[in-house]
Design an enzyme around this catalytic site. Sequence first.
Site, short mmCIF file in Angstrom:
data_model
loop_
_atom_site.label_atom_id
_atom_site.label_comp_id
_atom_site.label_asym_id
_atom_site.label_seq_id
_atom_site.Cartn_x
_atom_site.Cartn_y
_atom_site.Cartn_z
N GLU A 127 -34.65 -21.46 -10.20
CA GLU A 127 -34.35 -20.63 -9.03
C GLU A 127 -35.37 -19.50 -8.93
O GLU A 127 -35.76 -18.91 -9.94
CB GLU A 127 -32.95 -20.04 -9.14
CG GLU A 127 -32.55 -19.12 -8.00
CD GLU A 127 -31.13 -18.60 -8.11
OE1 GLU A 127 -30.81 -17.60 -7.44
OE2 GLU A 127 -30.33 -19.18 -8.87
N GLU A 132 -33.12 -10.01 -2.88
CA GLU A 132 -31.77 -9.96 -3.43
C GLU A 132 -31.41 -8.54 -3.83
O GLU A 132 -32.26 -7.78 -4.30
CB GLU A 132 -31.63 -10.89 -4.64
CG GLU A 132 -30.21 -11.03 -5.14
CD GLU A 132 -30.06 -12.03 -6.27
OE1 GLU A 132 -29.00 -12.66 -6.37
OE2 GLU A 132 -31.01 -12.17 -7.07
#
Length: 315
Positions: A127, A132
Amino acid sequence: MVVRLVISVVLLAKTASAGTYSLASNLVGEGFLNAFSWQAIADPTNGRVNYVTESTAQADGLVSVSGNQVTLRADSTTVLSSSDPGRNSFRLQSNAQYTTHVAIFDIAHMPQGCGTWPAVCTLAQGEVDILEGVNNQSPNLSSLHTSANCTMPASRSMTGTSTGTNCDVYETNNSGCGVQTNDINSFGPNFNGIGGGWYVIERTPTFINIYFWERGSSSVPNDVQHPGTSVNTNDWARLHTGTPAASFPNTDCNFSTHFGPHNIIINLTFCGDWAGNSAVYSASGCPSDCVDYVNQNPSAFVDAYFTFNSLNIYE
């Protein structure tokens, strides 16, 4: 089949070394939505969220298109009971997968509010978190999440600050190896206050770079601000406009075994493993406890939405 594979590998290596990529997808408006599928699944991060289908999102006004702009939002009208599955929101996954590529996300607005956890990432095997954060807390955090035996050098050519060099999710309680963007306007209300900006990922067989430029910055490369048929990341460095915010080299991480072809994910969850962690939530200065706040205060999420001007992908 073998011949095709060899040719593909050679071409990818050439593209990565040259720093020049050709436009594969210019995604705006309805075309943006058509390039993604809605994932009405249980939240992998245990959030207080109910990911809805596209038809539900349309019926509830959680998705809209205005010209080229696409807006994805969470429900901001419903008071939830403890028996409800969570606040309605979105999780989109790209239909295509990518390996060596550059993706330019032109974002006008990102979700904000206590309890929010927005993300733009790529994943499948491994990932890469591009954008974020949680609870309005700037700056942005970009991270890799891998299996064992993947670490980053302590010193790298980037403007951001490393929060850890071990990318192994099992040894880092799933935090991986993160880099904080060295720009207070890279996330949350500050990002929205300046009209957003551009997030870019460049992935090659030997490195993964994340870039961020504020809206209105004089250092935005022309081929980022005005996307065309190609992009040359080598020019960004030559023109002193493109030191990555986060850099992840393959020095001590075998990318071929840790990262496969990735889908792009765009999602907004609430609370969960990070935003809802009691220590993280209270340190953010947010009221009540995360789940109670999300349940009882729908109007707090009027600004919990992404607006994308465009997504341009080069390979």
